[in-house]
Design a protein around this motif. Structure first.
Motif, PDB file in Angstrom:
ATOM      1  N   PHE A  88     -78.136 109.766   8.263  1.00  0.00           N
ATOM      2  CA  PHE A  88     -77.209 108.754   7.738  1.00  0.00           C
ATOM      3  C   PHE A  88     -77.179 107.480   8.597  1.00  0.00           C
ATOM      4  N   MET A  89     -77.884 107.499   9.748  1.00  0.00           N
ATOM      5  CA  MET A  89     -77.983 106.293  10.574  1.00  0.00           C
ATOM      6  C   MET A  89     -79.375 105.660  10.474  1.00  0.00           C
ATOM      7  N   GLU A  90     -80.146 106.122   9.488  1.00  0.00           N
ATOM      8  CA  GLU A  90     -81.515 105.611   9.317  1.00  0.00           C
ATOM      9  C   GLU A  90     -81.522 104.109   9.043  1.00  0.00           C
ATOM     10  N   HIS A  91     -80.582 103.632   8.212  1.00  0.00           N
ATOM     11  CA  HIS A  91     -80.551 102.198   7.881  1.00  0.00           C
ATOM     12  C   HIS A  91     -80.293 101.342   9.109  1.00  0.00           C
ATOM     13  N   ILE A  92     -79.488 101.870  10.055  1.00  0.00           N
ATOM     14  CA  ILE A  92     -79.228 101.135  11.309  1.00  0.00           C
ATOM     15  C   ILE A  92     -80.516 101.052  12.119  1.00  0.00           C
ATOM     16  N   LYS A 103     -78.164  96.577   3.982  1.00  0.00           N
ATOM     17  CA  LYS A 103     -78.493  97.417   2.820  1.00  0.00           C
ATOM     18  C   LYS A 103     -78.019  96.766   1.520  1.00  0.00           C
ATOM     19  N   GLU A 104     -76.853  96.089   1.573  1.00  0.00           N
ATOM     20  CA  GLU A 104     -76.265  95.465   0.384  1.00  0.00           C
ATOM     21  C   GLU A 104     -76.528  93.964   0.337  1.00  0.00           C
ATOM     22  N   CYS A 105     -77.458  93.473   1.138  1.00  0.00           N
ATOM     23  CA  CYS A 105     -77.704  92.029   1.241  1.00  0.00           C
ATOM     24  C   CYS A 105     -78.218  91.465  -0.083  1.00  0.00           C
ATOM     25  N   PRO A 106     -77.533  90.440  -0.657  1.00  0.00           N
ATOM     26  CA  PRO A 106     -77.977  89.863  -1.929  1.00  0.00           C
ATOM     27  C   PRO A 106     -79.244  89.022  -1.782  1.00  0.00           C
ATOM     28  N   ASN A 107     -79.521  88.578  -0.562  1.00  0.00           N
ATOM     29  CA  ASN A 107     -80.684  87.716  -0.321  1.00  0.00           C
ATOM     30  C   ASN A 107     -81.873  88.466   0.277  1.00  0.00           C
ATOM     31  N   SER A 108     -81.846  89.812   0.168  1.00  0.00           N
ATOM     32  CA  SER A 108     -82.877  90.620   0.832  1.00  0.00           C
ATOM     33  C   SER A 108     -84.281  90.321   0.320  1.00  0.00           C
TER      34      SER A 108
END
Length: 521
Positions: free
Chosen positions: A292-296, A442-447
């Motif tokens: 669950f810390m993979e995104h970090i 993860k939720e970045c609109p400009n990704s």
């Protein structure tokens, strides 16, 4: 009122950073009123009470401050004279079981005759040979979450991981914060592979020799004893660096950025010292971390343009169990899904064989070992489960989601059935992709646009590097031409001067002959 937005750890080399007793400090950044305020702080301790070092960026320590910190550093190192403590270990080991003791308060081995000096202390008596060689079963696990909280692998996980290493053909295993792995290898597989323990826990000085253990800080790649650096370099150059594996179990509350930089530094040094160009012989890494810390790990580990570190590691399905943590265990009392801790690695998941006796199986489509509950999705074309449950595919989202999630038409994505539609989570931190507040990477609109710019920047960097290389070749070729031309000119000059000298000599000889003829007449 100042508006604080969390703390960032800035990626980079720490060699020129000011030092505290725990080695070079780390450079942090805190957003206050929208502006980034940089400062140096201790790498090992995450609380000012444990290490009070603090220095604002671009400020310098006074001579008095430097001397004071240097004094503290020397005092810390002098507490653990490794050679003397290991000699004492062998002396006490030679004694009978009745005479062997360990004092938890003083953190050292003592003889039964010395107990009078430790009356009010917690002393363990009658130490067996097993306890002497397995200090993790004797010592109390450190529980300070702000410094070096210790969670130790279960016996089963220790055995499983070592078996994986044996099947991979490991010959040298660098154990960073994994004393149980080190103990198991030295007890059962000393003839098949060698092991070196790097750990921040100074109590291990009492039990392991200077060639088996180095007092080490993972967050800044700092060895407290200078001699330990040579021991480390000698170890990673054994067998020309081939079949060398690194297994690291970091504190989960620690910063990911410096760990990533350290692992990249070690990997690069391994390549450099062994002159390795083939990736097949490069350092293989097994990094223990919660799924669950993979995104970090992905977002913060290192910049996208930097190759290496944690960003490139892939997650395996193996669940790592711990003895002394209720959440990181795979039994009935813990979570139904088992331990959330996984192995992240640069080893091919096809080669990382997981124990079939625990239900792990090989997926032919994915070409990797997966857990029993992880089913292959034909639409996603992969085994999608991560948390120990069987995921289900959502046709609208076009991806697999957790079984407790359901598609919400208002939010236009899959979420828990009981949720408030349109609710944006209260995020205090800053997005590491677009550098804006109110959402995560993860939720970045400009990704998508950021990824595109990153790709273009990487391409530009490659083009610039190629041009530089071409220019260097041109410069070198022109330099060579000039040098060759100058050499030719020098040769011509020498030839002309030699010709002149010869002609002069001939004239002198001819004049001498004429003079001789005149005298003869």
């Amino acid at each position: 009122m100042s508006d604080e937005h969390g703390v960032e750890c800035l990626w980079g080399d720490v060699k020129n950073h000011p030092q505290c007793p725990h080695g070079p400090t780390l450079l942090f950044g805190r957003y206050i009123n929208g502006e980034l305020e940089k400062f140096y702080a201790c790498s090992a301790c995450r609380h000012r009470k444990l290490c009070r070092f603090y220095l604002k960026y671009e400020q310098k320590l006074s001579k008095f401050q430097k001397n004071a910190w240097e004094k503290e550093k020397k005092q810390l190192v002098q507490r653990c004279p490794h050679q003397k403590l290991y000699i004492r270990f062998n002396k006490i080991k030679a004694e009978s079981v009745i005479n062997r003791c360990y004092c938890h308060n003083c953190e050292k081995l003592i003889l039964n005759s010395e107990k009078d000096k430790h009356i009010d202390h917690e002393v363990i008596e009658n130490l067996t040979d097993h306890q002497m060689h397995h200090p993790t079963e004797l010592l109390k696990p450190l529980d300070n979450a702000k410094k070096e909280a210790q969670y130790l692998f279960s016996k089963k996980s220790t055995k499983d991981i070592v078996n994986m290493l044996l099947k991979l053909g490991a010959k040298q295993v660098l154990c960073i914060g994994t004393p149980r792995i080190h103990e198991y290898i030295t007890e059962y597989h000393i003839d098949e592979m060698s092991s070196l323990l790097l750990d921040l826990d100074g109590r291990f000085h009492n039990f392991f020799g200077p060639l088996d253990y180095c007092w080490y800080n993972l967050f800044n790649n700092h060895f407290f004893n200078k001699d330990a650096v040579d021991v480390f370099k000698d170890f990673i150059t054994q067998n020309e660096g081939k079949n060398t594996y690194l297994i690291c179990d970091p504190p989960f509350g620690g910063r990911v950025e410096p760990i990533s930089y350290t692992l990249k530094t070690i990997s690069d040094l391994h390549k450099k010292l062994n002159k390795i160009n083939d990736d097949n012989f490069s350092l293989k890494i097994m990094f223990i971390f919660p799924y669950f810390m993979e995104h970090i790990m992905r977002e913060k580990s290192n910049p996208p343009s930097v190759i290496g570190g944690l960003r490139d590691l892939k997650m395996s399905d193996y669940k790592v169990d711990y003895d002394n943590h209720p959440l990181f265990m795979s039994n009935k009392q813990s979570k139904k899904q088992g331990s959330p801790v996984r192995i992240f690695t640069n080893i091919s998941l096809k080669l990382l064989e997981l124990p079939a006796s625990d239900g792990y199986k090989f997926c032919k489509d994915c070409e990797k070992w997966v857990s029993s509950e992880n089913k292959h999705c034909k639409r996603c074309k992969e085994c999608t489960s991560k948390d120990g449950r069987t995921y289900k595919h959502c046709k609208i989202c076009k991806r697999c989601v957790k079984p407790t999630w359901k598609h919400c038409e208002t939010c236009k994505r899959c979420l828990l059935e009981k949720h408030k539609c349109g609710q944006i989570p209260n995020i205090v931190g800053k997005c590491f992709k677009c550098n804006k507040f109110g959402h995560t990477g993860k939720e970045c609109p400009n990704s998508s646009s950021i990824e595109a710019t990153n790709e273009t920047s990487v391409k530009k960097d490659k083009i610039v590097k190629k041009r530089k290389a071409e220019n260097e070749l041109k410069i070198s070729s022109t330099k060579r031409g000039k040098i060759e031309h100058s050499k030719k000119l020098v040769k011509k000059k020498v030839f002309v001067t030699n010709k002149k000298k010869v002609s002069k000599l001939e004239k002198i000889k001819n004049s001498n002959k004429k003079n001789k003829r005149k005298l003869y007449i």
